[in-house]
Design an enzyme around this catalytic site. Structure first.
Site, PDB file in Angstrom:
ATOM      1  N   HIS A  87     -10.099  -2.645   6.253  1.00  0.00           N
ATOM      2  CA  HIS A  87      -9.707  -1.660   5.812  1.00  0.00           C
ATOM      3  C   HIS A  87      -9.861  -1.667   4.508  1.00  0.00           C
ATOM      4  O   HIS A  87     -10.329  -2.629   3.704  1.00  0.00           O
ATOM      5  CB  HIS A  87      -8.242  -1.499   6.110  1.00  0.00           C
ATOM      6  CG  HIS A  87      -7.711  -0.003   6.278  1.00  0.00           C
ATOM      7  ND1 HIS A  87      -6.555   0.586   5.341  1.00  0.00           N
ATOM      8  CD2 HIS A  87      -8.161   1.095   7.073  1.00  0.00           C
ATOM      9  CE1 HIS A  87      -6.518   1.786   5.549  1.00  0.00           C
ATOM     10  NE2 HIS A  87      -7.262   2.065   6.530  1.00  0.00           N
TER      11      HIS A  87
ATOM     12  N   SER B 126      -7.035   4.125  -1.639  1.00  0.00           N
ATOM     13  CA  SER B 126      -6.895   2.690  -1.597  1.00  0.00           C
ATOM     14  C   SER B 126      -8.276   1.764  -1.855  1.00  0.00           C
ATOM     15  O   SER B 126      -8.248   0.429  -1.959  1.00  0.00           O
ATOM     16  CB  SER B 126      -6.538   2.108  -0.282  1.00  0.00           C
ATOM     17  OG  SER B 126      -4.915   2.751  -0.064  1.00  0.00           O
TER      18      SER B 126
ATOM     19  N   HIS C 105      -1.182   2.844  -5.318  1.00  0.00           N
ATOM     20  CA  HIS C 105      -1.143   4.023  -5.494  1.00  0.00           C
ATOM     21  C   HIS C 105       0.408   4.669  -5.189  1.00  0.00           C
ATOM     22  O   HIS C 105       1.013   3.884  -4.372  1.00  0.00           O
ATOM     23  CB  HIS C 105      -1.963   5.077  -4.918  1.00  0.00           C
ATOM     24  CG  HIS C 105      -2.375   4.901  -3.487  1.00  0.00           C
ATOM     25  ND1 HIS C 105      -1.308   5.339  -2.570  1.00  0.00           N
ATOM     26  CD2 HIS C 105      -3.173   4.167  -2.617  1.00  0.00           C
ATOM     27  CE1 HIS C 105      -1.528   4.998  -1.320  1.00  0.00           C
ATOM     28  NE2 HIS C 105      -2.699   4.249  -1.380  1.00  0.00           N
TER      29      HIS C 105
ATOM     30  N   SER D 298      -8.117  -1.878   1.389  1.00  0.00           N
ATOM     31  CA  SER D 298      -7.609  -2.755   0.652  1.00  0.00           C
ATOM     32  C   SER D 298      -7.866  -4.219   0.902  1.00  0.00           C
ATOM     33  O   SER D 298      -8.760  -4.739  -0.390  1.00  0.00           O
ATOM     34  CB  SER D 298      -6.203  -2.778   0.616  1.00  0.00           C
ATOM     35  OG  SER D 298      -5.407  -1.389   0.324  1.00  0.00           O
TER      36      SER D 298
ATOM     37  N   ASP E 272       1.991   2.808   3.513  1.00  0.00           N
ATOM     38  CA  ASP E 272       1.218   3.890   3.460  1.00  0.00           C
ATOM     39  C   ASP E 272       0.862   4.789   4.633  1.00  0.00           C
ATOM     40  O   ASP E 272       1.059   5.978   4.621  1.00  0.00           O
ATOM     41  CB  ASP E 272      -0.190   3.268   2.902  1.00  0.00           C
ATOM     42  CG  ASP E 272      -1.265   4.270   2.909  1.00  0.00           C
ATOM     43  OD1 ASP E 272      -1.219   5.147   1.924  1.00  0.00           O
ATOM     44  OD2 ASP E 272      -2.159   4.379   3.819  1.00  0.00           O
TER      45      ASP E 272
ATOM     46  N   ASP F  18       0.919  -1.027   0.043  1.00  0.00           N
ATOM     47  CA  ASP F  18       0.005   0.228   0.031  1.00  0.00           C
ATOM     48  C   ASP F  18       0.894   1.138   0.011  1.00  0.00           C
ATOM     49  O   ASP F  18       1.771   1.442   0.941  1.00  0.00           O
ATOM     50  CB  ASP F  18      -0.898  -0.059   1.319  1.00  0.00           C
ATOM     51  CG  ASP F  18      -2.008   0.890   1.062  1.00  0.00           C
ATOM     52  OD1 ASP F  18      -2.052   1.934   0.683  1.00  0.00           O
ATOM     53  OD2 ASP F  18      -3.053   0.441   1.449  1.00  0.00           O
TER      54      ASP F  18
ATOM     55  N   GLU G 172      -1.179  -7.850   2.044  1.00  0.00           N
ATOM     56  CA  GLU G 172      -1.080  -6.384   1.941  1.00  0.00           C
ATOM     57  C   GLU G 172      -0.093  -5.811   3.003  1.00  0.00           C
ATOM     58  O   GLU G 172      -0.262  -6.239   4.212  1.00  0.00           O
ATOM     59  CB  GLU G 172      -2.444  -5.504   2.207  1.00  0.00           C
ATOM     60  CG  GLU G 172      -2.163  -3.999   2.187  1.00  0.00           C
ATOM     61  CD  GLU G 172      -3.170  -3.091   2.922  1.00  0.00           C
ATOM     62  OE1 GLU G 172      -3.456  -2.094   2.571  1.00  0.00           O
ATOM     63  OE2 GLU G 172      -4.058  -3.905   3.657  1.00  0.00           O
TER      64      GLU G 172
END
Length: 506
Positions: free
Chosen positions: A150, A87, A354, A152, A312, A37, A307
């Protein structure tokens, strides 16, 4: 490194490796998608240098695990309605193969933010590759160090008009009716894709427990409906289902006799590696290992989503050191997956949702500490500056006074794990970046993952390699090839028979 021969020999060896590499066009029994992430290309570059420096090697020549993968492409990350993605919309793209609007998950572009009525309409639902794998009788799972609700991980199983709808309490806090906007935790337990997941590992016990009920960590749940969804999840399974809450419990699991595993290792998100109690809290590597042990028992194969969410989280706070340490943890988890699987039958894809605004700049000398001060000073204010910095974020006022003068970093411990690197304009939370992110692939059909790619192409290529989903697959192509060959042979035999008959008549 100063000799011409060093670089020529180095390049020739790399060329030989590429020439000798053969394409793997076999069927991918297993697919593992690793999602860093916020894993920008700048983060990868700085991460590899830090890895080498921590090993007392030349960091610039170092590599993260996935940088050895044979295939590399670039993914375009925009949402349907935003140039710079979050996300949520990206999880719909790289998991479901369809791009959606900013803040929405598992729904198409017809669903705007907070439009719960449209989000509940099945015609707008986007099913994830986990669901495609389940329909092919494969096992499936998710691993994260954020809450399992979350943005993702929620893309694996949910359909949400707002990524903030992680529990019914959060739905209400956003000003909506939990009866009309089903929350992510509820969907994980009862949505078709969610309830079929064999493995769910991460944080977020609060999302699953009633307000007033204390979790394993002594914190109150937040649900308003009075439901204990952890218990409901466990009781809803027909096989052996177990829930665990720390590393010791995870290590005590008999994986051979466990069909379903839920591990929730924090009330909210799990801790950064730099802050975690490693005796109690499993690493991303440990969780990946546990997930594969459960999933690989299925002879039909599996799909696993992993993940590294704290890359992030750290970037949002302008904490580059923590982001890079999390990148190294992410790399270790990928290495564990490589060690536990056969690359001839397992496709591993590594990408990001991203970018971020961290930059890697200046003209520092080779070998200079990537986390430290640049070897040069500013030629304007004559003050030192760090090699890493951010375009925006919460650290702005820590580095600039009211006259606009910069903080002199000469007497500041920039190597402290809590140090926030400079940002050039203030935001409460540092934003994402809009540039392309990298896609790395290893295993069957990894050569598809090259060039400039729309992010939503990623799951379609994974599905092609593993013969799942409703789109084109390599199994269909082989069948078409086989049918074509049979037809060609039949035509040849008919023509040969005709020639022989004609010859006999003469």
């Amino acid at each position: 490194m100063k000799k011409t021969s060093f670089w020529i020999n180095d390049a020739q060896q790399a060329l030989q490796d590429k020439i000798q590499r053969s394409l793997n066009e076999g069927k991918a029994k297993n697919v593992i998608l690793f999602l860093g992430d916020g894993l920008s290309i700048e983060t990868i570059a700085a991460g590899r240098i830090l890895k080498g420096q921590l090993e007392d090697k030349l960091g610039e020549r170092s590599k993260l695990t996935f940088e050895n993968f044979p295939a590399l492409g670039l993914s375009k990350t925009y949402c349907v309605d935003k140039q710079v993605a979050d996300s949520a919309c990206t999880s719909t793209a790289y998991l479901g193969g369809v791009k959606g609007n900013y803040g929405t998950i598992g729904v198409n572009g017809n669903v705007s933010l907070n439009d719960c009525a449209s989000a509940k309409n099945p015609i707008n639902h986007v099913e994830s590759i986990a669901s495609w794998a389940q329909k092919a009788n494969k096992s499936s799972g998710l691993v994260t160090n954020t809450p399992v609700t979350h943005a993702s991980p929620a893309g694996v199983y949910s359909h949400l008009a707002n990524r903030e709808f992680e529990s019914d309490n959060k739905v209400k806090l956003e000003g909506h009716d939990p009866a009309k906007c089903l929350d992510a935790a509820l969907q994980l337990v009862y949505n078709d894709a969610g309830k079929k997941l064999n493995v769910v590992l991460g944080g977020g016990t609060k999302r699953f427990l009633p307000n007033g009920t204390l979790d394993f960590y002594g914190n109150s749940g937040e649900r308003l409906d009075g439901r204990n969804l952890i218990r409901e999840w466990r009781h809803s399974k027909t096989g052996v289902a177990k829930s665990v809450f720390n590393l010791q419990q995870l290590l005590a699991i008999d994986f051979n006799n466990t069909d379903y595993l839920m591990g929730l290792f924090a009330s909210e998100e799990m801790k950064f590696k730099t802050d975690a109690d490693t005796i109690k809290e499993p690493s991303l590597e440990r969780m990946t290992e546990a997930a594969i042990k459960i999933l690989q028992k299925n002879d039909n194969g599996f799909f696993l989503f992993v993940e590294g969410g704290h890359i992030d989280t750290a970037h949002h706070e302008n904490m580059a050191q923590k982001a890079l340490i999390e990148t190294l943890e992410f790399s270790k988890a990928i290495q564990k997956a490589l060690d536990m699987t056969n690359s001839e039958e397992t496709l591993i894809v590594v990408t990001a949702d991203h970018s971020h605004t961290m930059t890697f700049s200046g003209y520092s000398d080779i070998g200079n500490n990537i986390l430290g001060l640049n070897t040069e000073r500013s030629d304007i204010d004559k003050l030192p500056y760090t090699t890493l910095s951010y375009a925006n974020g919460p650290s702005y006022y820590k580095h600039f006074n009211w006259t606009g003068d910069r903080l002199d970093l000469s007497n500041v411990n920039v190597l402290d794990k809590e140090f926030q690197y400079v940002s050039t304009f203030p935001l409460k939370i540092e934003s994402h970046g809009g540039e392309d992110v990298a896609v790395y692939a290893n295993g069957p059909w990894s050569h598809l993952f090259t060039g400039s790619l729309e992010q939503n192409l990623i799951p379609h290529m994974m599905a092609y390699a593993s013969c799942i989903g409703d789109g084109l697959t390599m199994c269909q192509k082989q069948k078409t090839k086989s049918s074509g060959t049979v037809l060609q042979v039949s035509v040849i035999l008919i023509m040969l028979s005709f020639v022989i008959t004609l010859f006999k008549n003469q």
